[in-house]
Design a protein around this motif. Structure first.
Motif, mmCIF file in Angstrom:
data_model
loop_
_atom_site.group_PDB
_atom_site.id
_atom_site.type_symbol
_atom_site.label_atom_id
_atom_site.label_comp_id
_atom_site.label_asym_id
_atom_site.label_seq_id
_atom_site.Cartn_x
_atom_site.Cartn_y
_atom_site.Cartn_z
ATOM 1 N N THR A 1 5.479 -24.050 31.031
ATOM 2 C CA THR A 1 4.554 -24.098 29.825
ATOM 3 C C THR A 1 4.492 -22.812 29.041
ATOM 4 O O THR A 1 4.964 -21.586 29.370
ATOM 5 C CB THR A 1 3.187 -24.418 30.309
ATOM 6 O OG1 THR A 1 2.361 -24.942 29.159
ATOM 7 C CG2 THR A 1 2.657 -23.134 31.183
ATOM 8 N N ASP A 2 3.678 -22.638 28.152
ATOM 9 C CA ASP A 2 3.467 -21.432 27.423
ATOM 10 C C ASP A 2 2.604 -20.486 27.909
ATOM 11 O O ASP A 2 1.564 -20.932 28.535
ATOM 12 C CB ASP A 2 3.554 -21.609 25.743
ATOM 13 C CG ASP A 2 2.330 -22.366 25.431
ATOM 14 O OD1 ASP A 2 1.319 -21.683 24.807
ATOM 15 O OD2 ASP A 2 2.438 -23.785 25.612
ATOM 16 N N ARG A 3 2.649 -19.237 27.751
ATOM 17 C CA ARG A 3 1.616 -18.288 28.191
ATOM 18 C C ARG A 3 0.116 -18.409 27.613
ATOM 19 O O ARG A 3 -0.723 -17.865 28.385
ATOM 20 C CB ARG A 3 2.109 -16.786 27.879
ATOM 21 C CG ARG A 3 3.386 -16.335 28.631
ATOM 22 C CD ARG A 3 3.378 -15.029 28.894
ATOM 23 N NE ARG A 3 4.899 -14.657 29.472
ATOM 24 C CZ ARG A 3 4.722 -14.528 30.832
ATOM 25 N NH1 ARG A 3 3.614 -14.783 31.381
ATOM 26 N NH2 ARG A 3 5.724 -14.157 31.649
ATOM 27 N N ALA A 4 0.037 -19.173 26.698
ATOM 28 C CA ALA A 4 -1.413 -19.387 26.198
ATOM 29 C C ALA A 4 -2.370 -20.089 27.416
ATOM 30 O O ALA A 4 -3.410 -20.332 27.285
ATOM 31 C CB ALA A 4 -1.348 -20.352 24.811
ATOM 32 N N ALA A 5 -1.592 -20.665 28.368
ATOM 33 C CA ALA A 5 -2.412 -21.546 29.147
ATOM 34 C C ALA A 5 -2.964 -20.526 29.992
ATOM 35 O O ALA A 5 -4.122 -21.241 30.871
ATOM 36 C CB ALA A 5 -1.194 -22.202 30.125
ATOM 37 N N GLU A 6 -2.852 -19.279 30.172
ATOM 38 C CA GLU A 6 -3.772 -18.525 30.976
ATOM 39 C C GLU A 6 -4.840 -17.908 30.095
ATOM 40 O O GLU A 6 -5.619 -17.264 30.815
ATOM 41 C CB GLU A 6 -2.648 -17.170 31.199
ATOM 42 C CG GLU A 6 -1.534 -17.198 32.225
ATOM 43 C CD GLU A 6 -0.800 -16.082 32.485
ATOM 44 O OE1 GLU A 6 -0.615 -15.657 33.415
ATOM 45 O OE2 GLU A 6 -0.117 -15.717 31.446
ATOM 46 N N ASP A 7 -4.924 -18.349 28.860
ATOM 47 C CA ASP A 7 -6.197 -17.805 28.000
ATOM 48 C C ASP A 7 -7.089 -18.809 28.268
ATOM 49 O O ASP A 7 -7.179 -19.874 27.576
ATOM 50 C CB ASP A 7 -5.696 -17.659 26.673
ATOM 51 C CG ASP A 7 -6.540 -17.145 25.848
ATOM 52 O OD1 ASP A 7 -7.417 -16.734 26.180
ATOM 53 O OD2 ASP A 7 -6.328 -16.816 24.559
ATOM 54 N N ALA A 8 -8.247 -18.425 28.927
ATOM 55 C CA ALA A 8 -9.409 -19.352 28.999
ATOM 56 C C ALA A 8 -10.111 -19.635 27.770
ATOM 57 O O ALA A 8 -10.863 -20.420 27.518
ATOM 58 C CB ALA A 8 -10.227 -19.032 30.273
ATOM 59 N N THR B 1 -6.259 -24.952 36.074
ATOM 60 C CA THR B 1 -4.995 -26.040 36.168
ATOM 61 C C THR B 1 -3.908 -25.279 36.845
ATOM 62 O O THR B 1 -3.210 -25.839 37.853
ATOM 63 C CB THR B 1 -4.545 -26.789 34.962
ATOM 64 O OG1 THR B 1 -5.865 -27.210 34.641
ATOM 65 C CG2 THR B 1 -3.517 -27.738 35.180
ATOM 66 N N LEU B 2 -3.683 -24.079 36.412
ATOM 67 C CA LEU B 2 -2.199 -23.353 37.024
ATOM 68 C C LEU B 2 -2.642 -22.898 38.288
ATOM 69 O O LEU B 2 -1.746 -22.970 39.210
ATOM 70 C CB LEU B 2 -2.195 -22.054 36.068
ATOM 71 C CG LEU B 2 -1.694 -22.167 34.797
ATOM 72 C CD1 LEU B 2 -1.732 -20.943 33.909
ATOM 73 C CD2 LEU B 2 -0.211 -23.013 34.669
ATOM 74 N N ASP B 3 -3.913 -22.658 38.785
ATOM 75 C CA ASP B 3 -4.449 -22.383 40.240
ATOM 76 C C ASP B 3 -3.964 -23.711 41.056
ATOM 77 O O ASP B 3 -3.558 -23.433 42.129
ATOM 78 C CB ASP B 3 -5.742 -21.878 40.259
ATOM 79 C CG ASP B 3 -5.904 -20.417 39.890
ATOM 80 O OD1 ASP B 3 -4.943 -19.725 39.459
ATOM 81 O OD2 ASP B 3 -7.142 -20.015 39.492
ATOM 82 N N ALA B 4 -4.732 -24.842 40.447
ATOM 83 C CA ALA B 4 -4.192 -26.054 41.415
ATOM 84 C C ALA B 4 -2.888 -26.223 41.583
ATOM 85 O O ALA B 4 -2.579 -26.861 42.729
ATOM 86 C CB ALA B 4 -4.943 -27.129 40.595
ATOM 87 N N LEU C 1 6.386 -21.768 35.630
ATOM 88 C CA LEU C 1 6.891 -20.809 34.777
ATOM 89 C C LEU C 1 6.368 -20.492 33.406
ATOM 90 O O LEU C 1 6.201 -21.514 32.635
ATOM 91 C CB LEU C 1 8.576 -21.173 34.469
ATOM 92 C CG LEU C 1 9.312 -20.014 33.477
ATOM 93 C CD1 LEU C 1 9.432 -18.651 34.139
ATOM 94 C CD2 LEU C 1 10.777 -20.656 33.519
ATOM 95 N N LEU C 2 5.796 -19.270 32.900
ATOM 96 C CA LEU C 2 5.312 -19.344 31.698
ATOM 97 C C LEU C 2 6.024 -18.601 30.895
ATOM 98 O O LEU C 2 6.605 -17.502 31.031
ATOM 99 C CB LEU C 2 3.761 -18.694 31.970
ATOM 100 C CG LEU C 2 2.607 -19.594 32.261
ATOM 101 C CD1 LEU C 2 2.869 -20.325 33.548
ATOM 102 C CD2 LEU C 2 1.244 -18.958 32.314
ATOM 103 N N VAL C 3 6.299 -19.085 29.554
ATOM 104 C CA VAL C 3 7.245 -18.329 28.657
ATOM 105 C C VAL C 3 6.555 -18.146 27.341
ATOM 106 O O VAL C 3 5.572 -18.570 27.032
ATOM 107 C CB VAL C 3 8.533 -19.118 28.516
ATOM 108 C CG1 VAL C 3 9.165 -19.328 29.791
ATOM 109 C CG2 VAL C 3 8.245 -20.429 28.138
#
Length: 261
Positions: free
Chosen positions: A231-238, A247-250, A259-261
């Motif tokens: 997925t893209d790195r925006a997934a880390e931005d709450a 979700t990434l923690d789960a 893998l975040l790109v």
């Protein structure tokens, strides 16, 4: 932040709320209110938002309700980056099952560089992308073309998959949820994905960050059915994706390598 990425993020923020104000968008994006108004005007001209006093509301259905041709131009740079990352995980000489979807078309574009490969596709668009590429042994899975989606589904597709075995299944997904797992908005698409997971040694799921925290209609599989998630790195931005970090923690707890790109 480039204009295209800012427009995309603006649209995500509007779609994620019943209504969002110009001042809130300005604060979240770190740009002037004048820039926000200009971006909202551009999105309104495309029919994606409706301007209201002091802000905007979404007018177009969420991405999962839009057809392939409507979604194809969205987040092109992000999807191409995801496609390149996924293709890089595929070993030359592999037998690959490639799912349908706008992101997997970008995977198809980059798979040619990983030849030789045997690639079975569940998408008419991916078939066109890979046709006649040197080193690609292309198989088009039979089935019914789902209207508006160009995905191959139904009993014929399922029977075909039951007769094959793959080293890798590249799976697009409508939603990934910490408790609900992987899910799709169409029963037909979910059934094909379940068959793909059952017939492969390794499953790589790919989706942009807007899919994290989404619980779609039909459950495909639990989180641990997938080996890797791209997925893209925006997934880390709450801030822009409130359910992303959880979700990434789960996924990590379920043994899924993200893998975040």
């Amino acid at each position: 932040m480039g204009v295209a990425n800012r427009l995309d993020l603006t649209l995500r923020l509007v779609q994620g709320s019943d209504r969002v104000s110009v001042s809130e968008l300005s604060h979240r994006l770190g740009v002037s209110e004048m820039t926000v108004r200009r971006d909202l005007d551009a999105l309104e001209r495309q029919g994606l938002v409706r301007r209201v006093h002091g802000g905007a509301v979404a007018t177009r259905p969420r991405e999962e309700d839009a057809g392939f041709s409507a979604r194809e131009p969205w987040q092109t740079a992000t999807k191409d980056r995801l496609g390149a990352a996924v293709a890089g995980l595929v070993e030359p000489g592999s037998r690959v099952l490639l799912d349908a979807g706008t992101t997997t078309v970008h995977v198809a574009e980059h798979l040619a560089a990983r030849a030789p490969l045997t690639v079975a596709v569940l998408s008419l668009q991916a078939a066109l992308t890979l046709a006649d590429r040197p080193g690609i042994d292309l198989l088009v899975v039979g089935g019914r073309s789902r209207p508006g989606e160009r995905s191959l589904v139904g009993p014929l597709a399922l029977r075909t998959l039951e007769s094959l075995a793959f080293d890798c299944f590249v799976m697009s997904i409508g939603g990934v949820h910490a408790e609900h797992g992987w899910s799709e908005f169409s029963l037909d698409d979910a059934a094909v994905k379940q068959a793909g997971i059952a017939r492969t040694t390794r499953t790589i799921a790919v989706a942009d960050a807007t899919k994290l925290g989404v619980r779609a209609f039909s459950r495909v599989a639990p989180l641990d059915a997938v080996d890797r998630f791209v997925t893209d790195r925006a997934a880390e931005d709450a801030t822009t994706h409130p359910s992303g970090p959880a979700t990434l923690d789960a996924l990590r707890d379920a043994g899924v390598d993200s893998l975040l790109v």
